[in-house]
Design a protein around this motif. Structure first.
Motif, PDB file in Angstrom:
ATOM      1  N   UNK A 546       0.828  -1.209   0.000  1.00 59.14           N
ATOM      2  CA  UNK A 546       0.000   0.000   0.000  1.00 59.14           C
ATOM      3  C   UNK A 546       0.864   1.261   0.000  1.00 59.14           C
ATOM      4  N   UNK A 547       1.874   1.301   0.863  1.00 64.39           N
ATOM      5  CA  UNK A 547       2.743   2.488   0.939  1.00 64.39           C
ATOM      6  C   UNK A 547       3.484   2.689  -0.365  1.00 64.39           C
ATOM      7  N   UNK A 548       4.045   1.602  -0.916  1.00 63.43           N
ATOM      8  CA  UNK A 548       4.800   1.723  -2.163  1.00 63.43           C
ATOM      9  C   UNK A 548       3.882   2.099  -3.343  1.00 63.43           C
ATOM     10  N   UNK A 576      -3.502   8.653   2.234  1.00 66.81           N
ATOM     11  CA  UNK A 576      -3.495   7.205   2.466  1.00 66.81           C
ATOM     12  C   UNK A 576      -2.120   6.734   2.909  1.00 66.81           C
ATOM     13  N   UNK A 577      -1.064   7.236   2.258  1.00 68.73           N
ATOM     14  CA  UNK A 577       0.295   6.865   2.646  1.00 68.73           C
ATOM     15  C   UNK A 577       0.562   7.252   4.104  1.00 68.73           C
ATOM     16  N   UNK A 582       1.281   4.710   9.909  1.00 71.10           N
ATOM     17  CA  UNK A 582       0.950   4.742  11.331  1.00 71.10           C
ATOM     18  C   UNK A 582       0.150   3.528  11.787  1.00 71.10           C
ATOM     19  N   UNK A 583      -0.196   2.643  10.862  1.00 71.13           N
ATOM     20  CA  UNK A 583      -1.015   1.485  11.214  1.00 71.13           C
ATOM     21  C   UNK A 583      -0.221   0.479  12.036  1.00 71.13           C
ATOM     22  N   UNK A 584      -0.930  -0.299  12.848  1.00 70.71           N
ATOM     23  CA  UNK A 584      -0.281  -1.371  13.602  1.00 70.71           C
ATOM     24  C   UNK A 584      -0.836  -2.717  13.134  1.00 70.71           C
ATOM     25  N   UNK A 590      -8.027  -2.502   8.043  1.00 72.04           N
ATOM     26  CA  UNK A 590      -7.938  -1.121   7.562  1.00 72.04           C
ATOM     27  C   UNK A 590      -7.005  -1.043   6.361  1.00 72.04           C
ATOM     28  N   UNK A 591      -5.927  -1.849   6.386  1.00 71.73           N
ATOM     29  CA  UNK A 591      -5.024  -1.895   5.225  1.00 71.73           C
ATOM     30  C   UNK A 591      -5.790  -2.333   3.986  1.00 71.73           C
TER      31      UNK A 591
END
Length: 644
Positions: A546-548, A576-577, A582-584, A590-591
C-alpha cells in the motif's frame, strides 16, 4: 625469529599465560616463579605500581590502594544494581564518571589517581607480557585472550582495548569454556563423535558450554552463563556469615573498617579452600576483635554448603537451561568437563554428578590453568610459526541469536540465522521508498521475531547522499560479517554507477550480549508467537504494498506534470500513505480497506498513463512460504524496501 602467539587467561582472581610450542603446552611462570599471577594491582606511596602476589600482600595493610575484581567492573556501568551490590564488599573507592562508567579512586602520596577498570587491566597485561617475554627470551606481541562466554559487547571491547594498550595484538577473544574444551580434547584424543558439557566456575564468572566433537572438529552447540556468579560470591557470603557471628558474640562489626574486611576476607577464602579437603576448619582471628586476644569461628563444610546453597543451585539451573536450549537430552552428554578453581568444591561436584545421574566428572589436575592452556592451543592454531603447528583440532563457534535489519514496515529481514557457524556473513539489497530519497537509517537487530519491535537493537547508522532516483530505483546493499572474535561489521553501500557511497559500523557481537534468561525467553517467545508472527507478515506485506503503491502514484503524478489535473487523487494518495505508515498489525482490515479505496481511485490512470515504478502485488500464500523458508537463510539476496 618467527612470531610466537601465546594464550592468556585474564581471570577475576588470577591470571595465567601459556604457550604451545614443539608439540606441547607449557604454562609460563612469572618473574617470581609462580604459574599463576593474582589479578591484583597495588599503588604504593613511592609512586610505583605492583602487580600480582606482592600487590595482594601489600593490600592487607592499605586496602584502599589494593585493586582487584577488575573483571567484574570492566565494561559495566556504575549504576547497575549488581555493581552497586559489589561495592559493599570492595574496600577501595569507586565513583562514576560523566558516562556512568566505574572509576577507581586511589590516593598516592599527595595526589589522587582515577583509573578505569580497563586501564588497570592494561597494567596487569603489561606485567604478564613482560614476564612472558623474559621466560621465552623473545618479544611477544600476539595473543589469544579468554573471556567469559557471557561477556557482553562493551566488556569485550574494553578487554580488546586494554590488551592493545598493553602492546598486544589480539588474534581472538576465546570463550573460557571453549578454551577448557580445547585443552581437554587435545590431551584426550579420540576419533569418536560425542557431546560434552563444560562447567566452568571461576572466581568471578560462571559459564556452561555444550560442545560436539566429531573426530578432530569441535563445534560449540550452545553456551550459557552468568558474569556475576563465581567464587568471590561464595567468599562474600562467608564474610557476611562471620561478620554476623562477631556482631552476635562480641558486638563487633568488622565491616566498619576496610582493613578488617580485607583481613576477614583472606581468612574466609582460606577457610573455603580448606573445606574442599576437610569436613571442618577454624577461622582464627588474632588481635582482631577489641579486648579479645584471639577469636575462633568454627566452620563445618555442611554450614558453608548451606550458606552458598542457592548459588550452587543456580549453576545447576543454568546447566539445565543450556541443555534445553541446545535441545540435547542430558543422557546424550558423554563427558562433563570441570574447569575453574571453584569446581574443587565437593558439593558442586556432587550436585553436578547427581544432575547427570552419577556420571563421572572429568577434572583437570590444575583447573586454574586449563583455560590458559586452551587459549595456547587456539593461539597455535592461529600462529604462522612452524614450531607452533597444530592440525589435529578444528574449532567452530556459532551465532547465538539471529541478526538482521528492518524493511519499510518494521519487518525483520534475517541476514544471519541463529546457530550459524562463525565466521558468518549475510547480505541483502534494499530499495528506497520515496522519490529522491536522500538517506536511509539502517538499524541492526538481534532476535527471532518477525516484528523488529519485539527484537533487540544492536546498533544503527545512517547512509546519506543517496543518488536522487524514483521510488524503488536506488539500491543499497547491506552486509553483515561476524569474525572469529565475535566482531560484527555492518557495511552499507549504494549501488551507483559512478563514485562510491558507503558506510561501515563495527559492533562487538557475542553470545554474551544477553543474559541466559533473556536468551531463553527470546527463543520461547518466538516459539509461542508463531501465529502472531504469521499474522504480522501478512499485515506487513500488504501495508508495504500500500505504501509503495501510494509513493509510486505520487511520483508519477509529479514526474508527468499532472498533479494539478488529478489534485484529488494526489491528495488521496498522500493521505493514504500517511495513514498507512501509522497502522499497527491489529489493523489489517484497515489496510485492506485503504488499498481497495486508493486503487479504485487510481488504477484507471495507472493503466491509461502507463505509470512507472509501481509495485507488484505478491500473493500472500507464496509470501508466507518465502518468509519462513528462503528469507531466513544467511546471505539472502532478496530485494526489500527501506525507510527514509
Amino acid at each position: 625469529m618467527e612470531d610466537l602467539v601465546i594464550g592468556i587467561d585474564l581471570g577475576t582472581t588470577n591470571c595465567c599465560a601459556s604457550v604451545y610450542l614443539n608439540d606441547q603446552t607449557k604454562v609460563l611462570e612469572n618473574d617470581s616463579g609462580q604459574r599463576i599471577t593474582p589479578s591484583f594491582v597495588f599503588f604504593t606511596d613511592l609512586d610505583t605500581v605492583l602487580v600480582g602476589e606482592h600487590a595482594k600482600g601489600m593490600a592487607e595493610s592499605k586496602p584502599k590502594n589494593g585493586i582487584y575484581a577488575l573483571k567484574r567492573l570492566i565494561g559495566k556501568k556504575y549504576g547497575e544494581a549488581k555493581i552497586q551490590h559489589k561495592l559493599n564488599y570492595l574496600p577501595f573507592q569507586i565513583e562514576s564518571n560523566s558516562s556512568d562508567d566505574p572509576v577507581i579512586v586511589i590516593q598516592q602520596q599527595n595526589k589522587i589517581l582515577k583509573k578505569t577498570p580497563q586501564e588497570l587491566c592494561t597494567v596487569i597485561l603489561e606485567k604478564l607480557k613482560k614476564d612472558v617475554e623474559k621466560k621465552l627470551e623473545q618479544e611477544v606481541n600476539k595473543v589469544v585472550i579468554t573471556v567469559p562466554a557471557y561477556f557482553n559487547i562493551i566488556q569485550r571491547e574494553a578487554t580488546l582495548a586494554a590488551a592493545k594498550d598493553a602492546g598486544f595484538t589480539v588474534l581472538k577473544l576465546l570463550n573460557e569454556p571453549t578454551a577448557a574444551a580445547l585443552i581437554y580434547y587435545h590431551e584426550n584424543n579420540s576419533s569418536e563423535s560425542n557431546y560434552s558439557l563444560v562447567y566452568d566456575l571461576g572466581g568471578g564468572t560462571f559459564d556452561v558450554a555444550v560442545l560436539k566433537r566429531n573426530k578432530h572438529n569441535i563445534e560449540i552447540v550452545c553456551v550459557n552463563g552468568d558474569t556475576n556468579l563465581g567464587g568471590q560470591d561464595f567468599d562474600n557470603l562467608l564474610v557476611d556469615y562471620v561478620s554476623e557471628k562477631l556482631k552476635e558474640l562480641y558486638n563487633f562489626d568488622p565491616k566498619e573498617r576496610d582493613e578488617d574486611v580485607t583481613i576477614l576476607r583472606d581468612k574466609c577464602v582460606a577457610a573455603k579452600k580448606t573445606l574442599s579437603f576437610v569436613e571442618q576448619t577454624t577461622i582464627s582471628l588474632i588481635s582482631f576483635v577489641e579486648n579479645q586476644r584471639k577469636v575462633d569461628i568454627h566452620l563445618k563444610r555442611e554450614e558453608f554448603e548451606n550458606i552458598a546453597n542457592d548459588l550452587f543451585r543456580r549453576t545447576i539451573q543454568i546447566v539445565d537451561n543450556c541443555l534445553k536450549d541446545s535441545e540435547i537430552p542430558k543422557d546424550t552428554i558423554d563427558e562433563v568437563i570441570l574447569s575453574g578453581g571453584s569446581t574443587r568444591i565437593p558439593k558442586i561436584q556432587n550436585m553436578l554428578s547427581d544432575y547427570f545421574e552419577g556420571k563421572k566428572l572429568n577434572k583437570f589436575v590444575n583447573p586454574d590453568e586449563c583455560v590458559a592452556e586452551g587459549a595456547a592451543i587456539q593461539a597455535a592454531m592461529l600462529s604462522k610459526n612452524s614450531k607452533q603447528k597444530i592440525t589435529k583440532i578444528r574449532l567452530t563457534d556459532v551465532i547465538p541469536l539471529s541478526i538482521g535489519t528492518e524493511d519499510l514496515v518494521n519487518r525483520m529481514v534475517f541476514l544471519i540465522k541463529r546457530n550459524t557457524s562463525t565466521p558468518a556473513s549475510g547480505t541483502s539489497t534494499f530499495t528506497t521508498t520515496a522519490h529522491n530519497q536522500s538517506g536511509v537509517l539502517i538499524t541492526i537487530y538481534e532476535g527471532e521475531r518477525s516484528n523488529v519491535k519485539n527484537n533487540r537493537i544492536l546498533g544503527e547508522m545512517t547512509l546519506t547522499d543517496l543518488t536522487p532516483a524514483p521510488p524503488g530505483e536506488c539500491k543499497v546493499t547491506i552486509s553483515l560479517d561476524v569474525d572469529e572474535s565475535g566482531i560484527l561489521t555492518v557495511s552499507a553501500q549504494e549501488q551507483r554507477q559512478h563514485g562510491e557511497n558507503s558506510k561501515e559500523l563495527k559492533i562487538n557481537y557475542v553470545r554474551g550480549i544477553r543474559s541466559e534468561e533473556e536468551v531463553k525467553n527470546t527463543l520461547t517467545d518466538a516459539e509461542e508467537s508463531k501465529e502472531e508472527d504469521e499474522r504480522f507478515e501478512r499485515f506487513a506485506e500488504r501495508n508495504s504494498y500500500l505504501i509503495r503503491y501510494c509513493e509510486g502514484c505520487l511520483y508519477n503524478l509529479d514526474a508527468k506534470n499532472i498533479r494539478e489535473k488529478y489534485r484529488s487523487i494526489y491528495e488521496a494518495c498522500r493521505e493514504t500513505r500517511n495513514k498507512a505508515v501509522l497502522l499497527n498489525p491489529q489493523e489489517e482490515d484497515i489496510v485492506e480497506e485503504l488499498t481497495k479505496n486508493i486503487k479504485t481511485q487510481c488504477e484507471h490512470i495507472v493503466k491509461e498513463l502507463n505509470f512507472d515504478c509501481m509495485p507488484h502485488f505478491i500473493d500472500i500464500a507464496d509470501l508466507l512460504k518465502n518468509i519462513f523458508g528462503n528469507m531466513m537463510l544467511s546471505g539472502s539476496e532478496d530485494l526489500h524496501t527501506v525507510k527514509g
